[in-house]
Motif scaffolding. Structure first.
Motif, PDB file in Angstrom:
ATOM      1  N   LYS A 141       5.256  -8.799  -1.516  1.00 14.57           N
ATOM      2  CA  LYS A 141       6.625  -8.983  -1.039  1.00 14.57           C
ATOM      3  C   LYS A 141       7.503  -9.697  -2.061  1.00 14.57           C
ATOM      4  N   SER A 142       6.936 -10.109  -3.196  1.00 13.23           N
ATOM      5  CA  SER A 142       7.683 -10.906  -4.171  1.00 13.23           C
ATOM      6  C   SER A 142       7.517 -10.319  -5.564  1.00 13.23           C
ATOM      7  N   LYS A 143       8.626  -9.923  -6.167  1.00 11.95           N
ATOM      8  CA  LYS A 143       8.597  -9.446  -7.548  1.00 11.95           C
ATOM      9  C   LYS A 143       8.292 -10.584  -8.520  1.00 11.95           C
ATOM     10  N   CYS A 177       8.275  -4.575   4.162  1.00 15.89           N
ATOM     11  CA  CYS A 177       8.774  -5.713   3.377  1.00 15.89           C
ATOM     12  C   CYS A 177       8.302  -5.682   1.932  1.00 15.89           C
ATOM     13  N   CYS A 178       7.726  -4.579   1.505  1.00 14.43           N
ATOM     14  CA  CYS A 178       7.166  -4.513   0.147  1.00 14.43           C
ATOM     15  C   CYS A 178       8.281  -4.469  -0.891  1.00 14.43           C
ATOM     16  N   SER A 179       8.152  -5.323  -1.914  1.00 17.64           N
ATOM     17  CA  SER A 179       9.083  -5.322  -3.047  1.00 17.64           C
ATOM     18  C   SER A 179       8.417  -4.812  -4.314  1.00 17.64           C
ATOM     19  N   ILE A 180       7.102  -4.613  -4.257  1.00 21.26           N
ATOM     20  CA  ILE A 180       6.344  -4.158  -5.423  1.00 21.26           C
ATOM     21  C   ILE A 180       5.610  -2.877  -5.040  1.00 21.26           C
ATOM     22  N   GLU A 181       5.636  -1.897  -5.880  1.00 24.96           N
ATOM     23  CA  GLU A 181       4.885  -0.672  -5.653  1.00 24.96           C
ATOM     24  C   GLU A 181       3.406  -0.897  -5.989  1.00 24.96           C
TER      25      GLU A 181
END
Length: 243
Positions: A141-143, A177-181
């Motif tokens: 959830k956090s880049k 809520c995913c911010s990263i693939e």
């Protein structure tokens, strides 16, 4: 007895070692020898049981106790001290995972080190024990979590990438809520030849299962599992993930 020219007895000749041509060797019967008997101890209370040989003792020398038996394959497990290193930006999840690992039953001591990033402070290098396993925790959830891990990888010694580095991706249960693939994390694992594990540490059951898995991986990295090396187990996990 024959006499020589001076009246002395002539020396008796010994038979030749080898016979003359046409002469056969004489076989002498063997002379029986009495078996050597070990003297029994003279002091009271030292006589061995019937059928057992008496122990050898020297005067004024106390008997030496046998050394303690050790587990085959290495030192006693109770004397081992293993140290995994958790690196990630979420200190709360790191603390929960560390507590779950410490609650598991084991035959060795363990000290878990928690850090938000690498490198570690150099002023405590002489007090820091050897690190057996490094787990990079990435919050999907956090880049910033991914960038923090990428920056920390530059400070890891190359020998750790021979099976002693793992990427643990948390928060996979919240797809919205995913911010990263996930593909980006898998490419990171391929670039550093290290397995990638996906889990949801917010769930207690998954957290306990992940702690048990990491504890087993720690034993393999420390060489406590016969037949498995850190590198071979890492390759096995990567191949199973590709399948």
């Amino acid at each position: 007895m024959p006499l020589d020219s001076r009246g002395r007895g002539a020396p008796r000749r010994s038979p030749p070692l080898f016979p003359f041509p046409g002469q056969a060797l004489r076989s002498e019967p063997p002379v029986p020898c009495a078996p050597l008997a070990r003297a029994a101890p003279q002091r009271a209370g030292l006589a061995p049981p019937r059928g057992l040989a008496a122990p050898l003792r020297y005067a004024n020398v106390p008997p030496v106790a046998p050394p303690p038996r050790r587990r085959a394959g290495g030192p006693s497990l109770t004397a081992l001290h293993l140290c995994p290193q958790l690196v990630g930006s979420d200190e709360e999840l790191q603390q929960k995972l560390a507590e779950a690992i410490l609650q598991e039953k084991r035959d060795f001591k363990i000290s878990i080190h928690i850090a938000t990033s690498l490198p570690l402070p150099s002023e405590r290098d002489h007090l820091r024990p050897r690190i057996d396993l490094i787990v990079f925790m990435i919050d999907i959830k956090s880049k910033y979590s991914l960038k923090n891990v990428e920056a920390s990888l530059a400070h890891v010694d190359a020998t750790f990438f021979l099976g002693k580095v793992y990427f643990l991706v948390t928060g996979v249960g919240r797809v919205n809520c995913c911010s990263i693939e996930t593909n980006a994390v898998c490419k990171l694992g391929e670039a550093y030849c290290s397995p990638v594990l996906f889990c949801e540490l917010e769930l207690e059951g998954v957290r306990v299962a992940t702690a048990q898995r990491l504890l087993r991986m720690l034993q393999i990295c420390a060489g406590l599992v016969p037949g498995f090396s850190a590198l071979s187990f890492s390759l096995l996990m990567r191949n199973s993930a590709d399948d």
